[in-house]
Design a protein around this motif. Structure first.
Motif, mmCIF file in Angstrom:
data_model
loop_
_atom_site.group_PDB
_atom_site.id
_atom_site.type_symbol
_atom_site.label_atom_id
_atom_site.label_comp_id
_atom_site.label_asym_id
_atom_site.label_seq_id
_atom_site.Cartn_x
_atom_site.Cartn_y
_atom_site.Cartn_z
ATOM 1 N N UNK A 57 0.816 -1.222 0.000
ATOM 2 C CA UNK A 57 0.000 0.000 0.000
ATOM 3 C C UNK A 57 0.842 1.261 0.000
ATOM 4 N N UNK A 58 1.998 1.200 0.639
ATOM 5 C CA UNK A 58 2.804 2.403 0.849
ATOM 6 C C UNK A 58 3.901 2.581 -0.186
ATOM 7 N N UNK A 59 3.998 1.653 -1.128
ATOM 8 C CA UNK A 59 5.076 1.747 -2.096
ATOM 9 C C UNK A 59 6.417 1.330 -1.525
ATOM 10 N N UNK A 60 6.381 0.498 -0.472
ATOM 11 C CA UNK A 60 7.624 -0.045 0.065
ATOM 12 C C UNK A 60 8.036 0.485 1.419
ATOM 13 N N UNK A 61 7.272 1.432 1.990
ATOM 14 C CA UNK A 61 7.652 2.042 3.264
ATOM 15 C C UNK A 61 9.122 2.474 3.217
ATOM 16 N N UNK A 62 9.507 3.259 2.215
ATOM 17 C CA UNK A 62 10.932 3.607 2.053
ATOM 18 C C UNK A 62 11.501 4.294 3.286
ATOM 19 N N UNK A 63 12.678 3.840 3.702
ATOM 20 C CA UNK A 63 13.364 4.447 4.837
ATOM 21 C C UNK A 63 12.868 3.999 6.186
ATOM 22 N N UNK A 64 11.808 3.189 6.222
ATOM 23 C CA UNK A 64 11.254 2.740 7.497
ATOM 24 C C UNK A 64 12.002 1.526 7.999
ATOM 25 N N UNK A 65 11.960 1.316 9.334
ATOM 26 C CA UNK A 65 12.632 0.156 9.933
ATOM 27 C C UNK A 65 12.060 -1.143 9.408
ATOM 28 N N UNK A 66 10.798 -1.145 9.031
ATOM 29 C CA UNK A 66 10.171 -2.344 8.495
ATOM 30 C C UNK A 66 9.822 -2.196 7.035
ATOM 31 N N UNK A 67 10.629 -1.424 6.289
ATOM 32 C CA UNK A 67 10.351 -1.175 4.890
ATOM 33 C C UNK A 67 10.832 -2.293 3.977
ATOM 34 N N UNK A 68 10.438 -2.205 2.694
ATOM 35 C CA UNK A 68 10.806 -3.228 1.714
ATOM 36 C C UNK A 68 12.308 -3.370 1.598
#
Length: 241
Positions: free
Chosen positions: A97-108
């Motif tokens: 949904x988020x496009x990969x959660x870029x930069x997040x601790x639980x991102x793609x």
């Protein structure tokens, strides 16, 4: 960190990794001296361990490390399968949904990097390399999954469940072939989550957990690991995944 938190963390890890074996007495005087703290924070730590099911009162002995048995594997894995497949599904959904959660601790990108590291670990494990670093890597995946699933209640339930699963793993000896297969399965899980495919993430998790349970149940060891101990220095058990 408070003194009681430090004591709880230290004792919990020693129970999980087998340094404190089932039946080991957690005497207040001995443990206070060993951990370098007063008895009040130690009592708080012991109460938390009892609440977690990692320790229990024993008549005439005080608080002891609770027994662990392979008979617990099936019911624990029933719960683990339900929770972890859901967490993997939710993590992949959020990434999609988020496009990969870029930069997040639980991102793609985090899961993609973990997949690569698990793939690299596979050959080393098959060759019989010490699995300590591999188990640290699995904890990184657990932490990323807890973050990415976006459900604090689900993550907390998984953290509590892992305490008991960690003890069960250490009832069996290391199997290089199983560890290598486990690394490949973890890579599949991480890669599926990174791709944002919830069905594949859940299916990959289910395959891994079913194989892990089958290996544990086929370990060929006694089902009751209740050997009494009076010392806090028993030998460490080897682990499997």
């Amino acid at each position: 960190m408070r003194a009681s938190d430090r004591a709880y963390t230290a004792l919990r890890e020693e129970i999980i990794d087998g340094s404190l074996a089932p039946g080991a007495v957690l005497g207040e005087v001995e443990q206070s001296r060993r951990l370098g703290l007063s008895r009040t924070p130690l009592r708080e730590a012991l109460a938390r361990l009892v609440s977690d099911g990692l320790a229990e009162p024993a008549a005439g002995r005080g608080i002891v490390v609770s027994a662990v048995s392979l008979e617990e594997a099936a019911p624990l894995f029933d719960l683990r399968i339900a929770l972890e497949t859901l967490a993997a599904r939710r993590a992949a959904e959020r990434i999609a949904r988020s496009g990969g959660l870029p930069g997040a601790r639980g991102g793609a990108d985090v899961f993609a990097a973990l997949a690569d590291r698990f793939a690299q670990a596979r050959g080393l494990l098959a060759a019989g390399t010490d699995p300590t670093a591999y188990y640290a890597l699995t904890r990184e995946l657990d932490a990323a999954l807890d973050t990415a699933c976006g459900n604090a209640y689900l993550a907390e339930s998984l953290r509590g469940l892992r305490l008991h699963l960690g003890r069960l793993r250490r009832l069996a000896r290391n199997s290089p072939d199983r560890l290598a297969d486990s690394a490949r399965e973890h890579a599949d899980i991480a890669r599926a989550i990174a791709s944002g495919d919830p069905e594949l993430a859940a299916a990959s998790t289910l395959v891994h957990l079913r194989r892990a349970l089958a290996h544990l149940q086929g370990a060929g060891i006694p089902t009751d690991a209740t050997a009494p101990a009076v010392s806090a220095e028993p030998a460490r058990q080897e682990a499997t995944a």
